[in-house]
Design a protein around this motif. Structure first.
Motif, mmCIF file in Angstrom:
data_model
loop_
_atom_site.group_PDB
_atom_site.id
_atom_site.type_symbol
_atom_site.label_atom_id
_atom_site.label_comp_id
_atom_site.label_asym_id
_atom_site.label_seq_id
_atom_site.Cartn_x
_atom_site.Cartn_y
_atom_site.Cartn_z
ATOM 1 N N VAL A 190 0.966 -1.130 0.166
ATOM 2 C CA VAL A 190 -0.017 0.106 0.168
ATOM 3 C C VAL A 190 0.858 1.184 -0.127
ATOM 4 O O VAL A 190 2.076 1.283 0.271
ATOM 5 C CB VAL A 190 -0.987 0.122 1.172
ATOM 6 N N SER A 191 0.374 2.322 -0.240
ATOM 7 C CA SER A 191 1.181 3.589 -0.226
ATOM 8 C C SER A 191 1.324 4.091 1.112
ATOM 9 O O SER A 191 0.787 3.572 1.990
ATOM 10 C CB SER A 191 0.189 4.770 -1.148
ATOM 11 N N ALA A 192 2.624 4.519 1.287
ATOM 12 C CA ALA A 192 3.106 4.920 2.720
ATOM 13 C C ALA A 192 2.266 6.286 2.925
ATOM 14 O O ALA A 192 1.924 7.015 2.309
ATOM 15 C CB ALA A 192 4.755 5.070 2.546
ATOM 16 N N ARG A 193 2.195 6.519 4.447
ATOM 17 C CA ARG A 193 1.684 7.919 4.875
ATOM 18 C C ARG A 193 2.630 8.108 6.043
ATOM 19 O O ARG A 193 3.647 7.272 6.624
ATOM 20 C CB ARG A 193 0.691 7.605 5.547
ATOM 21 N N ARG A 194 2.762 9.644 5.959
ATOM 22 C CA ARG A 194 3.882 10.176 7.042
ATOM 23 C C ARG A 194 3.301 9.724 8.441
ATOM 24 O O ARG A 194 4.175 9.641 9.387
ATOM 25 C CB ARG A 194 4.108 11.563 6.842
ATOM 26 N N SER A 195 2.032 9.629 8.900
ATOM 27 C CA SER A 195 1.866 9.534 10.171
ATOM 28 C C SER A 195 1.997 8.028 10.636
ATOM 29 O O SER A 195 2.256 7.983 11.834
ATOM 30 C CB SER A 195 0.027 9.710 10.048
#
Length: 836
Positions: A190-195
């Protein structure tokens, strides 16, 4: 008088250009800091980052409320999630489809590509470091929280995961959880998130790893969900879902850092601007005594003289403030970007478009200008007409009674503030305590500086008199007969060198004190720290604990809530650890009882709890569960203000391991065994000395960030002030230069006199800075002596030397350039000019 003010500004522009520049930069900096502060404080609520799709989310209460005897009901924020009870989950499920969401520590600790599918481990570490907190979830919670597959498929078996990052479907990854680590196969990404840096498991595997349900995504009607939940939990929807974002606490901390830093920046900007403006106008009045006396002779009243000065300042400060309000919005985005890069501001803060910071900065600039001339205008209005007959520039009175009184009060205030820190040594380690003391001390020394001009001049020029003949004598006598001019030139040097030494020395001494205090507290021979992870899991702790010849303490941070003084519910920092190994690795001085008596039904508490051994205390654990524990030990106050419980109460990771050699153990064999236990794990093993050295370097780096930001402001201002004061002093030297030239002095000799006078003023400023530094750092040393024992005086000699050399160079250039231009003009013309 406004017309006269405009004329004097045009004729005496040299006297005002430095003030104009300092005010413009100061207002610009205050405006930029205000815009950043406005962006932090008034930023619109951030949209939900995790629960973006689900119509409603049921979450456990995040506060603990307890009834106290004296103040009634009191609440505190819970450190850990208590989870949702099973019966509540069933009740909400009756209203419609629900998706349980479990959030727990899960981190990819190693990647083993089948065919070299991803870059090396360093690339993975960099990718992981750029993400947020490592966290595991069940796959069913992915779609409702906005995650979608970018490759591969959902996990179908308990040994399969979906990850965000550099891994690809088919790779084998080692995932670490609180219990230990295990190999899984990546089946999707999945796409990464900064959170957050998520790892998705099957729902069954997630339930095995973390049985607790931390949130429930409910698809039934919101009113029905609320009715089913009642007061047992929170039901959030819409914008309220932002309260469940994983980085909410981190963002709040970063915003607090932003507010504190821009407040310090704005405070120092205003402080130095006031210092520069007040010094400039104070000296300007001394220079213009004959001018004011002539105006008095022609009938001008003291009030008109003051109005003229206020008119000059109003024109200068208004124009400078307007320029500053233009510069501020241009600098604010760069300041915010810099704070974000340093991790001191959230990266989602927008640039502020508020006009309020600009209005405040403009008012501050004009207020600083008018307040800076207040005393000077009063002194100018007292000029007597008879002073128009004075031709000599001899200072008959170096220090007025008003300046002596204010300087004495400031000095006494600084000494009282330093005495307070000696009585309360822990306050000395706070920037909010020490920086105001530094400011007050600097102001005091600056106000009293004329008293030091004569003795310092005689001491410094004694050598010059014997080696330089007439030139040395001229430098000495010119300085002694122009005390105010010399003190005014030395003042910005005092601020420049003094604040550099005081702030830099204080930062170094405080770092040494904290490091020494930590060193005395740690009794362990080795310290093991995780690399790229928040802590050590239980299996890894057990592996280190199995090494022969050592005792390993693995404190797990937690929180214990208790009612203090029967009125306030407070969350006290605590650690869950085996008490017997803790006593071997860390110095926990016991006042009463014994750490060996701390069992699952008891607790060790610090002295400030005001409890005695044997007392039964009502406490609440980090997730809000109540417990009644017996006090087994009371600990003395110190650098470890923790309550201690057994490992039963620790549910998280151990951020650090303390390893103590047993008597008779072979250090070399133990180190080899520790290295073997850490094989394949990202763990740094260091001796106590190595760890303390690294800790000191880290503290120094953190101190330098704030230090350089503040010093950058101070040095930019004082550089302007140095040049301005030297130019103002040079502007009135036409008669002196003419007299020297008519007496037969060569151009080189005249320039040499001027340069030596400037260097002497710089030397006086450095001597005053040294005195202020000795007082300031001496007081801090006495305070830290009680806090941690003797600490070295850690002055940043390289930085202080560079700043001193820079101040001297500026003074010389500001003397030589206008002086060289002046000496090329006819001596008769010079004799008739006192400015321009």
């Amino acid at each position: 008088m406004l017309t006269i003010a405009l004329s004097t500004l045009r004729m005496r522009w040299v006297s005002f250009v430095g003030t104009f520049t300092a005010l413009a930069l100061g207002v610009g900096l205050i405006a930029a800091a205000g815009l950043v502060l406005a962006a932090s404080v008034a930023a619109p609520a951030r949209p939900p980052q995790r629960y973006m799709v689900g119509p409603a989310v049921v979450a456990p209460a995040d506060t603990l409320s307890v009834s106290t005897r004296l103040s009634g009901l009191d609440s505190a924020q819970l450190a850990d999630s208590p989870g949702l009870p099973a019966d509540l989950v069933d009740d909400v499920a009756a209203t419609g489809r629900v998706v349980p969401d479990r959030s727990f520590y899960a981190q990819v600790a190693g990647v083993f590509p089948d065919a070299g599918a991803i870059p090396n481990a360093a690339a993975w570490d960099a990718e992981a470091a750029a993400g947020g907190d490592p966290v595991g979830h069940g796959w069913s919670a992915a779609p409702p929280t906005g995650y979608a597959l970018t490759a591969g498929s959902a996990p179908a078996h308990d040994d399969e995961v979906v990850v965000a990052g550099l891994a690809r479907p088919g790779d084998r990854v080692r995932v670490r959880t609180v219990a230990g680590s295990r190999l899984y196969t990546v089946v999707g990404t999945v796409s990464a998130r900064r959170s957050e840096a998520p790892v998705f498991f099957t729902d069954a595997e997630a339930a095995r790893l973390s049985p607790q349900v931390d949130a429930l995504i409910a698809y039934g009607p919101v009113h029905a969900v609320r009715a089913a939940v009642g007061d047992r939990a929170r039901v959030l929807s819409g914008a309220g879902l932002a309260a469940l974002d994983p980085d909410r606490t981190r963002d709040a901390a970063a915003r607090n850092d932003t507010n504190a830093l821009v407040g310090i920046v704005g405070g120092f900007a205003a402080f130095v601007a006031i210092f520069v403006v007040a010094a400039t106008f104070g000296y300007s009045v001394v220079q213009r005594r004959r001018e004011f006396a002539l105006l008095r002779t022609t009938g001008a009243t003291p009030r008109q003289i003051r109005r003229m000065l206020f008119g000059e300042v109003a024109l200068v400060s208004t124009a400078a403030s307007a320029i500053g309000c233009v510069l501020g919005p241009l600098a604010a985005p760069s300041m915010l970007d810099r704070l974000i890069a340093l991790g001191m501001a959230p990266d989602w803060l927008p640039d502020s478009t508020s006009w309020v910071p600009l209005a405040v900065a403009f008012a501050t600039g004009t207020g600083v200008g008018l307040s800076g001339v207040l005393v000077a205008s009063w002194r100018a209005g007292r000029t007597r007409p008879v002073e128009a007959l004075r031709e000599a520039a001899v200072d008959t009175r170096a220090l007025t009674w008003g300046r002596l009184l204010v300087g004495g009060v400031a000095l006494c205030s600084a000494l009282v503030m330093f005495t307070t820190t000696v009585l309360d040594p822990e306050s000395a380690t706070s920037d909010k305590t020490y920086m105001p003391m530094v400011m007050v001390l600097t102001v005091a020394v600056g106000l009293l500086s004329p008293l030091a001009v004569a003795p310092v001049t005689r001491a410094v020029t004694r050598l010059g008199r014997s080696t330089d003949g007439a030139i040395g004598m001229l430098v000495r006598e010119n300085t002694l007969t122009s005390v105010r001019r010399t003190a005014a030139t030395a003042a910005p040097v005092l601020v420049t060198v003094g604040l550099t030494a005081l702030l830099g020395g204080a930062a170094g001494m405080i770092d040494h004190a904290e490091n020494a205090s930590t060193g005395r507290t740690v009794l362990a021979d080795y310290v093991v720290r995780p690399i790229g992870a928040p802590g050590f899991d239980r299996a890894l702790v057990a592996r280190f604990g199995a090494v022969d010849g050592v005792d390993v303490a693995a404190p797990v941070p937690t929180t214990v809530y208790a009612v203090h003084a029967e009125a306030k519910l407070i969350g006290f920092p605590a650690q869950a650890v085996t008490p017997t190994t803790l006593a071997l690795a860390l110095d926990t001085p016991v006042l009463a009882g014994s750490m060996a008596d701390v069992k699952d039904d008891s607790i060790a508490v610090p002295e400030h709890w005001a409890r005695s051994v044997g007392d039964l205390v009502d406490v609440w654990l980090a997730d809000g569960r109540p417990a009644k524990l017996r006090v087994a030990a009371v600990l003395a106050e110190g650098p470890l203000p923790y309550a201690y419980l057994t490992p039963r109460y620790g549910t998280g990771l151990a951020p650090m391991l303390y390893v103590k050699l047993r008597p008779g153990a072979d250090p070399a064999a133990v180190r080899a065994a520790l290295d073997q236990a850490a094989a394949g794990e990202k763990a740094a093993i260091a001796s106590k000395a190595e760890w303390l050295a690294g800790l000191a370097d880290g503290q120094a780096d953190a101190s330098r960030i704030g230090l350089f930001l503040v010093l950058g402001i101070v040095l930019s201002y004082t550089a302007i002030a140095i040049v301005n004061m030297v130019l103002m002093a040079a502007a009135e030297r036409g008669t002196d230069i003419a007299a020297l030239l008519l007496a037969g002095a060569t151009v080189a000799q005249v320039l040499r006199v001027l340069v030596l006078e400037s260097l002497l003023a710089v030397t006086i400023g450095v001597v005053l800075a040294a005195g202020a530094t000795a007082v300031g750092l001496g007081g801090l040393w006495l305070a830290l002596l009680r806090y941690s024992g003797p600490v070295p005086i850690a002055l940043p000699w390289t930085l202080v030397g560079a700043v001193t050399a820079g101040a001297a160079l500026l003074a010389v250039l500001a003397t030589v350039l206008p002086g060289a231009w002046r000496v090329r003009r006819p001596a008769v013309e010079l004799a008739g000019r006192r400015d321009g």
